[in-house]
Write a protein that holds these residues in place. Sequence first.
Motif, PDB file in Angstrom:
ATOM      1  N   ASN A  90       5.887 -18.779 104.721  1.00  0.00           N
ATOM      2  CA  ASN A  90       5.777 -20.143 105.236  1.00  0.00           C
ATOM      3  C   ASN A  90       4.338 -20.589 105.435  1.00  0.00           C
ATOM      4  O   ASN A  90       4.035 -21.771 105.434  1.00  0.00           O
ATOM      5  CB  ASN A  90       6.541 -20.277 106.560  1.00  0.00           C
ATOM      6  N   ARG A  91       3.455 -19.659 105.650  1.00  0.00           N
ATOM      7  CA  ARG A  91       2.022 -19.926 105.780  1.00  0.00           C
ATOM      8  C   ARG A  91       1.727 -20.977 106.855  1.00  0.00           C
ATOM      9  O   ARG A  91       1.493 -22.144 106.564  1.00  0.00           O
ATOM     10  CB  ARG A  91       1.446 -20.364 104.442  1.00  0.00           C
ATOM     11  N   TYR A  92       1.708 -20.524 108.103  1.00  0.00           N
ATOM     12  CA  TYR A  92       1.395 -21.403 109.224  1.00  0.00           C
ATOM     13  C   TYR A  92      -0.120 -21.475 109.413  1.00  0.00           C
ATOM     14  O   TYR A  92      -0.746 -20.512 109.858  1.00  0.00           O
ATOM     15  CB  TYR A  92       2.065 -20.895 110.501  1.00  0.00           C
ATOM     16  N   GLY A  93      -0.715 -22.620 109.068  1.00  0.00           N
ATOM     17  CA  GLY A  93      -2.161 -22.751 109.170  1.00  0.00           C
ATOM     18  C   GLY A  93      -2.852 -21.780 108.225  1.00  0.00           C
ATOM     19  O   GLY A  93      -2.609 -21.792 107.016  1.00  0.00           O
ATOM     20  N   CYS A  94      -3.694 -20.921 108.801  1.00  0.00           N
ATOM     21  CA  CYS A  94      -4.399 -19.927 107.973  1.00  0.00           C
ATOM     22  C   CYS A  94      -3.671 -18.592 107.939  1.00  0.00           C
ATOM     23  O   CYS A  94      -4.178 -17.612 107.388  1.00  0.00           O
ATOM     24  CB  CYS A  94      -5.821 -19.732 108.485  1.00  0.00           C
ATOM     25  N   VAL A  95      -2.479 -18.525 108.531  1.00  0.00           N
ATOM     26  CA  VAL A  95      -1.719 -17.269 108.581  1.00  0.00           C
ATOM     27  C   VAL A  95      -0.682 -17.247 107.470  1.00  0.00           C
ATOM     28  O   VAL A  95       0.149 -18.153 107.360  1.00  0.00           O
ATOM     29  CB  VAL A  95      -1.017 -17.102 109.949  1.00  0.00           C
ATOM     30  N   SER A 122      -8.153 -18.121  99.800  1.00  0.00           N
ATOM     31  CA  SER A 122      -7.415 -18.602 100.962  1.00  0.00           C
ATOM     32  C   SER A 122      -6.120 -17.818 101.149  1.00  0.00           C
ATOM     33  O   SER A 122      -5.758 -17.440 102.271  1.00  0.00           O
ATOM     34  CB  SER A 122      -7.108 -20.094 100.797  1.00  0.00           C
ATOM     35  N   GLY A 166      -5.268 -15.342 104.306  1.00  0.00           N
ATOM     36  CA  GLY A 166      -4.048 -15.582 105.074  1.00  0.00           C
ATOM     37  C   GLY A 166      -3.081 -14.428 105.020  1.00  0.00           C
ATOM     38  O   GLY A 166      -2.440 -14.086 106.027  1.00  0.00           O
TER      39      GLY A 166
END
Length: 476
Positions: free
Chosen positions: A77-82, A295, A299
């Motif tokens: 799901n990639r929340y922000g930079c995570v 990126s 992440g």
Amino acid sequence: MSDLKNTNSDLIFELEDKPPFHHAIVAAITHLLAIFVPMITPALIVGASLQLSTETITYLVSMVMIASGIGTWLQVNRYGCVGSGLLSIQSVNFSFVTVMIAIGSSMRQDGIDEDLILSSLLGVSFVGAFLVVGSSFILPYLRRIVTPTVTGVVVLMIGLSLIKVGIIDFGGGMAAKSSGTFGNYENIGLGLLVLIVVIGFNCCRNPLLRMGGIAIGLMVGYITALFLGMVDFSKLQNVPLVTIPAPFKYGFSFSFHNFLVVGTIYLLSVLESVGNITATAMVSNRPIEGEEYQSRLKGGVLADGIVSVIASALGSLPLTNFAQNNGVIQMTGVASRHVGRVIAVILVILGLFPAIGRFFTTIPSPVLGGAMTLMFSMIAIAGIRIIISNGFRRRETLIVATSLGLGLGVSYSPEIFQVLPPSLYVLVENPICAGGLTAIIMSILLPQDYRQEELLRASFNDTEQVDAPMIQPHHE
């Protein structure tokens, strides 16, 4: 660097595609069939080696599945930079198994009880995970070191190392080796049957049949094994109905000496994670250079660290990106990260209801080996493709050849470097670490000679200019 994108046209569903629900379920189950046993095996091995109670081992296995589900959800799901935003499945890092057994066995010999052993192992794992979190922020500054050649070598070593696991299962697994039935007609025949079915369905033009090729192969093998009496249902006995997570269930203790060893393995796991994410990006038809790639890399590694923090708190061994799913993506043609959401939910459910998950452990080793041997080979091929994408000049040839020689050499004779201090021996006894570290060191020691490249390019251009008139057609 320019963005390099894999021009693989075999994908049925691209990264951002949303497959129909029934397609997503088939793809998710295929991933689970491929990774479930390797996912829970480390907890079973550590539990048996440390002579932990059945109740404790069952809890550890359940927490592995729940933590893997949480980690997979964060990654896809990639929340922000995570998160990498790729179809990255989280699972237990095999690199920690030997270390955990060594530390735990030493404590067991000193008469330390089970709860204190687990509190110490999970305590250093919890703190060590923050090293991975921190390392994710310096990855962008290591572009000249962590090159496609280096990551390609790591992916190649991951694939080659896993092939050994697959072929052992193909012949019947470690249990068959102990009983003297390894490589008998039943095991080899069952493995070949699954392999042939998987290959056959993977050649189908029908997308659904191709996606389900691995699952169909495993089901055909399982049904055949049932008729042959090779399925052991005793593993389903005395399994609790529901398991509820309890943070720091066994307490929290910390040893700086143990932390040095575990922390080192964590840092090396970053290199393995970089290789896995790169391979996933390539087989998902995404760039393996440039800003998007960096990126995703940052992440993905950051998510690895955060998930290992969560996993250690819940009672699971540390997690990382799983290499096996790259082979599944290549075989099924499904790279959609939305399938990862389905996988994540199923994993959490399996963790809460361990009886369901335990059923997967009844799949005979030859059935798994027939499918895994092919999938793991696909991972090795992905590594080769990453290496070639960066060019294969003399410098890259030396790096790959040396890394491959030492990495494979260690896998054949792990004791070769046993004269080194234990803290260093831990680093080089693992083929992936040995090959990866060699590639990094050589990438630093053999800098790119840009002047020589320019001279060669200029020489080539001059040759073209001289030769060009000679190949022009003659017109009267």
